[in-house]
Scaffold this motif. Structure first.
Motif, PDB file in Angstrom:
ATOM      1  N   LEU A  57       0.974  -1.049  -0.049  1.00  0.00           N
ATOM      2  CA  LEU A  57      -0.105  -0.107  -0.149  1.00  0.00           C
ATOM      3  C   LEU A  57       1.091   1.268   0.099  1.00  0.00           C
ATOM      4  O   LEU A  57       1.725   1.381   0.904  1.00  0.00           O
ATOM      5  N   ARG A  58       0.782   2.157  -1.024  1.00  0.00           N
ATOM      6  CA  ARG A  58       1.906   3.325  -1.002  1.00  0.00           C
ATOM      7  C   ARG A  58       1.165   4.325  -1.995  1.00  0.00           C
ATOM      8  O   ARG A  58       0.186   4.132  -2.565  1.00  0.00           O
ATOM      9  N   THR A  59       1.686   5.505  -1.649  1.00  0.00           N
ATOM     10  CA  THR A  59       1.278   6.669  -2.253  1.00  0.00           C
ATOM     11  C   THR A  59       2.231   6.885  -3.426  1.00  0.00           C
ATOM     12  O   THR A  59       3.283   6.599  -3.425  1.00  0.00           O
ATOM     13  N   THR A  60       1.618   7.457  -4.491  1.00  0.00           N
ATOM     14  CA  THR A  60       2.418   7.472  -5.623  1.00  0.00           C
ATOM     15  C   THR A  60       2.619   9.010  -6.056  1.00  0.00           C
ATOM     16  O   THR A  60       2.588   9.129  -7.413  1.00  0.00           O
ATOM     17  N   VAL A  61       2.556   9.770  -5.270  1.00  0.00           N
ATOM     18  CA  VAL A  61       2.912  11.251  -5.525  1.00  0.00           C
ATOM     19  C   VAL A  61       4.142  11.408  -6.286  1.00  0.00           C
ATOM     20  O   VAL A  61       4.093  12.142  -7.377  1.00  0.00           O
ATOM     21  N   ASP A  62       5.059  10.742  -5.843  1.00  0.00           N
ATOM     22  CA  ASP A  62       6.348  11.132  -6.444  1.00  0.00           C
ATOM     23  C   ASP A  62       7.173   9.799  -6.763  1.00  0.00           C
ATOM     24  O   ASP A  62       8.404   9.923  -6.997  1.00  0.00           O
ATOM     25  N   ASP A  63       6.442   8.802  -6.894  1.00  0.00           N
ATOM     26  CA  ASP A  63       7.292   7.349  -7.089  1.00  0.00           C
ATOM     27  C   ASP A  63       8.296   7.346  -5.848  1.00  0.00           C
ATOM     28  O   ASP A  63       9.439   6.525  -6.055  1.00  0.00           O
ATOM     29  N   ALA A  64       8.138   7.689  -4.697  1.00  0.00           N
ATOM     30  CA  ALA A  64       8.942   7.637  -3.651  1.00  0.00           C
ATOM     31  C   ALA A  64       9.188   6.019  -3.241  1.00  0.00           C
ATOM     32  O   ALA A  64       8.138   5.219  -3.469  1.00  0.00           O
TER      33      ALA A  64
END
Length: 195
Positions: free
Chosen positions: A129-136
């Motif tokens: 589960l991850r945010t993809t705001v900046d492909d961090a």
């Protein structure tokens, strides 16, 4: 140049409009997994910094069978932090979008709690589960609850039962997980000389 948007006018106008594109937000994120006999609990915590422009949407990637238990987005302002009103949309089974109702620049803290069915007795990809705001990059840690043993092995082979953290790249899961219910049978054995 990727930092500029160029919009040409129709050929008859002969004008060219150039405006600077604000740099993207930056993210630091970690995911904690807890393997139990009936489910895998997931807690995502992310620090999102969007100082050059307003944070409007926080896109999140997740397993298609995930159940979202709760989420929050808070603006951090020094010692003070306050909730950000967001509307959640699930455009696809494996996507969640949190849309800020009053977008603004700043530093934000995201927390998402969720769970998926447990893979007890079988090998399965590690749920991410991850945010993809900046492909961090995503730091992942895990633990087992109760009588569940978790063995993590990289796709290239090898066991990682004693490893509790890894970094998952943006290309997806790199590990397979086997969870098995187990009892410590040594607890059932009498100690020598106790009979």
């Amino acid at each position: 140049d990727p930092e500029f948007d160029v919009t040409p006018e129709p050929p008859s106008g002969g004008r060219l409009a150039v405006r600077r594109r604000p740099p993207p937000a930056t993210v630091s994120q970690k995911l904690d997994l807890e393997y139990a006999s009936d489910q895998v609990g997931m807690t995502l915590e992310a620090e999102v910094e969007s100082l050059s422009g307003p944070l409007m949407t926080v896109p999140i990637e997740m397993p298609a069978d995930v159940v979202i238990d709760g989420f929050s987005l808070r603006e951090r302002d020094g010692e003070d932090d306050r909730p950000v009103d967001v509307v959640a949309a699930r455009p696809a089974a494996d996507r969640l979008s949190l849309v800020a109702q009053r977008p603004r620049p700043g530093r934000f803290q995201l927390r998402v709690s969720a769970h998926v069915p447990s893979p007890v007795g079988r090998a399965a990809p590690m749920p991410l589960l991850r945010t993809t705001v900046d492909d961090a990059a995503l730091a992942v840690s895990w633990r087992s609850a109760g009588d569940v043993l978790v063995d993590v092995a990289a796709e290239s082979g090898g066991s990682g039962a004693d490893v509790r953290e890894l970094a998952a790249d943006s290309d997806g899961p790199l590990t397979m997980v086997t969870a098995a219910e187990s009892r410590d049978e040594s607890l059932d054995q009498p100690e020598p000389g106790s009979t």
